[in-house]
Design a protein around this motif. Structure first.
Motif, PDB file in Angstrom:
ATOM      1  N   UNK A 386      -3.691 -17.760   2.123  1.00 27.26           N
ATOM      2  CA  UNK A 386      -4.943 -18.151   1.235  1.00 27.26           C
ATOM      3  C   UNK A 386      -5.516 -16.918   1.247  1.00 27.26           C
ATOM      4  N   UNK A 387      -6.613 -16.742   0.128  1.00 24.60           N
ATOM      5  CA  UNK A 387      -7.523 -15.717   0.197  1.00 24.60           C
ATOM      6  C   UNK A 387      -8.424 -15.796   1.456  1.00 24.60           C
ATOM      7  N   UNK A 388      -8.908 -14.573   1.953  1.00 29.34           N
ATOM      8  CA  UNK A 388      -9.658 -14.593   3.090  1.00 29.34           C
ATOM      9  C   UNK A 388      -8.919 -14.565   4.452  1.00 29.34           C
ATOM     10  N   UNK A 389      -7.784 -14.803   4.242  1.00 27.27           N
ATOM     11  CA  UNK A 389      -6.998 -14.841   5.716  1.00 27.27           C
ATOM     12  C   UNK A 389      -6.565 -13.252   6.142  1.00 27.27           C
ATOM     13  N   UNK A 390      -6.287 -13.347   7.523  1.00 21.56           N
ATOM     14  CA  UNK A 390      -5.673 -12.051   7.763  1.00 21.56           C
ATOM     15  C   UNK A 390      -4.414 -12.324   8.419  1.00 21.56           C
ATOM     16  N   UNK A 391      -3.495 -11.355   8.374  1.00 19.91           N
ATOM     17  CA  UNK A 391      -2.049 -11.707   8.928  1.00 19.91           C
ATOM     18  C   UNK A 391      -1.802 -10.301   9.759  1.00 19.91           C
ATOM     19  N   UNK A 392      -1.304 -10.488  10.961  1.00 20.67           N
ATOM     20  CA  UNK A 392      -0.723  -9.187  11.678  1.00 20.67           C
ATOM     21  C   UNK A 392       0.608  -9.110  11.527  1.00 20.67           C
ATOM     22  N   UNK A 393       1.027  -8.186  10.975  1.00 23.55           N
ATOM     23  CA  UNK A 393       2.376  -8.063  10.760  1.00 23.55           C
ATOM     24  C   UNK A 393       2.863  -6.905  12.045  1.00 23.55           C
ATOM     25  N   UNK A 394       4.002  -6.942  12.821  1.00 23.00           N
ATOM     26  CA  UNK A 394       4.428  -6.099  13.860  1.00 23.00           C
ATOM     27  C   UNK A 394       5.687  -5.617  13.376  1.00 23.00           C
ATOM     28  N   UNK A 395       6.067  -4.236  13.655  1.00 20.76           N
ATOM     29  CA  UNK A 395       7.331  -3.762  13.196  1.00 20.76           C
ATOM     30  C   UNK A 395       7.744  -2.867  14.268  1.00 20.76           C
ATOM     31  N   UNK A 396       8.711  -3.191  14.805  1.00 17.27           N
ATOM     32  CA  UNK A 396       9.242  -2.601  16.139  1.00 17.27           C
ATOM     33  C   UNK A 396       8.267  -2.631  17.418  1.00 17.27           C
ATOM     34  N   UNK A 397       8.050  -1.785  18.219  1.00 18.01           N
ATOM     35  CA  UNK A 397       7.418  -2.094  19.501  1.00 18.01           C
ATOM     36  C   UNK A 397       5.912  -1.648  19.125  1.00 18.01           C
ATOM     37  N   UNK A 398       5.381  -0.855  18.207  1.00 21.31           N
ATOM     38  CA  UNK A 398       3.953  -0.503  18.121  1.00 21.31           C
ATOM     39  C   UNK A 398       3.441  -0.320  16.796  1.00 21.31           C
ATOM     40  N   UNK A 399       4.110  -0.557  15.828  1.00 28.19           N
ATOM     41  CA  UNK A 399       3.655  -0.206  14.391  1.00 28.19           C
ATOM     42  C   UNK A 399       3.166  -1.759  13.710  1.00 28.19           C
ATOM     43  N   UNK A 400       1.852  -1.709  13.763  1.00 26.19           N
ATOM     44  CA  UNK A 400       1.098  -2.804  13.378  1.00 26.19           C
ATOM     45  C   UNK A 400       0.414  -2.892  12.183  1.00 26.19           C
ATOM     46  N   UNK A 401       0.389  -3.844  11.366  1.00 28.72           N
ATOM     47  CA  UNK A 401      -0.404  -3.894   9.958  1.00 28.72           C
ATOM     48  C   UNK A 401      -1.328  -5.234  10.103  1.00 28.72           C
TER      49      UNK A 401
END
Lengths: 405, 405
Positions: A386-401
């Protein structure tokens, strides 16, 4: 002013130094300064061709700070004129030329970082345009006459470019003259630099002698290896720690340091007595100490220099939280995506976590991707947002989006 | 102004020229000048490192004069700044540096001689200090950036010095830039020079293009051989004719010219039509003309250029008188000796006619010495002289001493 005895000063100043040219003159200069109560003038030149300062640059800055703490005067030369040429030292091609405006802009940013290491008192700052903008042409030819072509082409960098038919512009041959003349203009006693600066610093001596002055001493510091422990620290290689990085990122990078250079970083980036450092290394070798504890202490010491003790401890705590999946680091990349329904792989490519869906699929199948703290098991998963949400994406050990919708 | 048709101009201008770079542009420039009525600007640069002008220098000056006679403007650049470096062209070592005062003094003497060939109207004279004294350092580096080290070291003179380990000072690398920038400063259309100037003149083109100007053309004249017909005319070798020499000496030197270069001197030092010259040479080859008659005509023509027809004829007459022993040449060396009684050999050494009595004795025994017009037969002769007397001593054919007592 009253200085500490020469022997004490030397003990501090010699830490981490690679070379002093000529060896015997530093002691004489310190002795004279001690007797006359006159501080030495310690020159450091910087061409703010890029404003980002990393730990590699602080090796020399920390030495300046030691001189300051001993009562001497730091003379920072901002090479607004030399930067327009670009130091050819160690280069295999000509640098792009910067405009004067770019240089001044970079210089401002540079100084903010410089003063994280060097004190604001006992400092003189000069832009070398002060003297070069007024240098008469006849003086330029006179100074250039103090150098020979052979002397330049014996330098490894120029020699390699010349024999490889890589063009060397004549203005690059003016660089050592300019750096040397800076020493004349500010009457430096000691010039600090990395070992790659030896040629230029010695030319400063030549020009000072030519101008009838007591020549400066060259004090050379080693080149710092990056976090990988393999090659010179460099932003473009990615093995760097920047002075502007948040405390937790700084802590993390030091804590993840390659084992082989922990001792060297202690020597060059802290004031912890070398005896203690040697003891730690011996304990690690004997299995009596966990290497991570040495890195933790190193990281705490360095982060404290920039952010204070409290922030350093907080950074260490956050590192542990991130490891447990309870926090995300400050250098997580923020990005935005339209609200809607996405295939998981599409989303990963969309936020530039991967260059292709194939790459993304392989990483998901290896269990290397988390979305919203949960391991992503199914590459075919559909993700609704939904609009306004925030999602944390983690790739490998320490790459965060941090993905905003 | 109204110019002569391009074809006529080219016919005059091409006489004796070795090379034009690029070939086709001179005609275009002349055509444009013809159409617009605007004279071309013909540059010649001179570094008055030594003020003596000889016929070798007049080859280029005469070409300037031809341009003037066709209505174009001569721009003489006195290299007061370049002279302080010294043109490295064709040199095997660095030139000694002159002070600015020496250069200005030489320049004054040079101009007096220059105007014996070039007209005083349609001339602009500039000292290149006009622009170099005001050239900002940043412009110097920008201009130097237009040249490469390889470009310099490909030059034969620099290449030879570099490979022979003869030092090349960096300020010598500034010379071509300076000569080139002269062309920018005075907006030259054509630069004249000897063939040894090709590199420098072409760099002037480069810099003009860099500055967005229509580039100059290089017009190159041959190097004049000296009176010996063997090597480049040069004061130090002694095979020269100076512009300041008296008419009879000038006549004599031309009249004694080596046969093999008479035709070349006609081409480069006179305006006598080349058809006529070719005919003379054919007549000499066929035994129909005495080579001395061709030299006489050449000498009369050249001496007339500097002293007028009457003086030229008088010089020829004097040459005949000297040959008959009835006159002594203007370049007889004057010297003074105390009155008294001298052994002949002592006297000859005393006036520096010979380095030793042994040398003097051999020449006397060969009948090569006359004193007071009489052949000296006895090396042991004693010569008595009263104060106030003058004695003429002749050694060989044409070395005369006027000895005053």
């Amino acid at each position: 002013m009253q200085f500490r005895p020469v022997k004490e000063q030397l003990e501090i100043l010699m830490r981490g130094v690679t070379d002093i040219v000529p060896q015997d003159e530093l002691e004489k200069k310190l002795q004279k300064s001690y007797e006359t109560g006159k501080p030495l003038r310690i020159k450091m030149g910087v061409d703010p061709t890029a404003p980002d300062v990393h730990f590699g640059h602080t090796v020399v800055m920390r030495k300046l700070r030691q001189f300051q703490d001993l009562g001497h005067t730091v003379v920072l030369i901002v090479g607004d004129y030399t930067a327009q040429i670009g130091d050819p030292s160690g280069r295999n091609k000509a640098r792009p030329r910067l405009t004067h405006e770019q240089v001044l802009e970079n210089a401002k940013e540079y100084q903010e970082q410089f003063f994280k290491v060097v004190r604001r008192d006992q400092v003189e700052i000069h832009y070398n345009g002060e003297w070069f903008s007024k240098l008469p042409f006849s003086k330029v030819t006179e100074l250039m006459g103090q150098f020979t072509v052979a002397q330049m082409l014996e330098r490894e960098d120029f020699h390699n470019r010349y024999t490889a038919n890589t063009p060397i512009s004549l203005h690059e041959f003016m660089y050592p003259m300019m750096q040397g003349y800076d020493s004349v203009a500010i009457q430096s006693d000691v010039e600090l630099g990395g070992t790659d600066q030896k040629f230029n610093v010695l030319r400063g001596r030549d020009l000072q002698i030519f101008e009838g002055m007591e020549p400066q001493i060259g004090l050379f510091m080693p080149i710092l290896l990056g976090t990988d422990g393999k090659v010179k620290m460099s932003k473009s290689i990615g093995n760097y720690v920047g002075l502007n990085e948040p405390a937790d990122v700084m802590y993390h990078k030091i804590y993840s340091l390659s084992d082989n250079i922990v001792e060297n970083w202690y020597e060059l980036l802290t004031n912890i007595p070398l005896d203690e450092v040697k003891q730690m290394m011996a304990d690690i070798a004997a299995g009596k100490m966990n290497p991570n504890d040495a890195k933790h202490r190193l990281a705490i010491d360095i982060v404290t220099q920039y952010y204070g003790a409290e922030a350093a401890e907080a950074a260490a705590a956050k590192e542990r939280e991130i490891h447990s999946g309870n926090a995300i680091p400050s250098d997580a990349l923020e990005c935005s995506v339209d609200a809607g329904s996405y295939g998981a792989l599409d989303l990963l490519v969309n936020i530039k976590a991967f260059a292709s869906k194939g790459e993304a699929r392989r990483m998901v199948q290896n269990g290397g991707v988390k979305i919203g703290g949960e391991k992503l098991a199914d590459p075919q998963a559909q993700i609704e947002i939904k609009g306004g949400d925030q999602l944390v994406v983690q790739v490998g050990k320490r790459k965060f989006f941090k993905v905003n919708f």
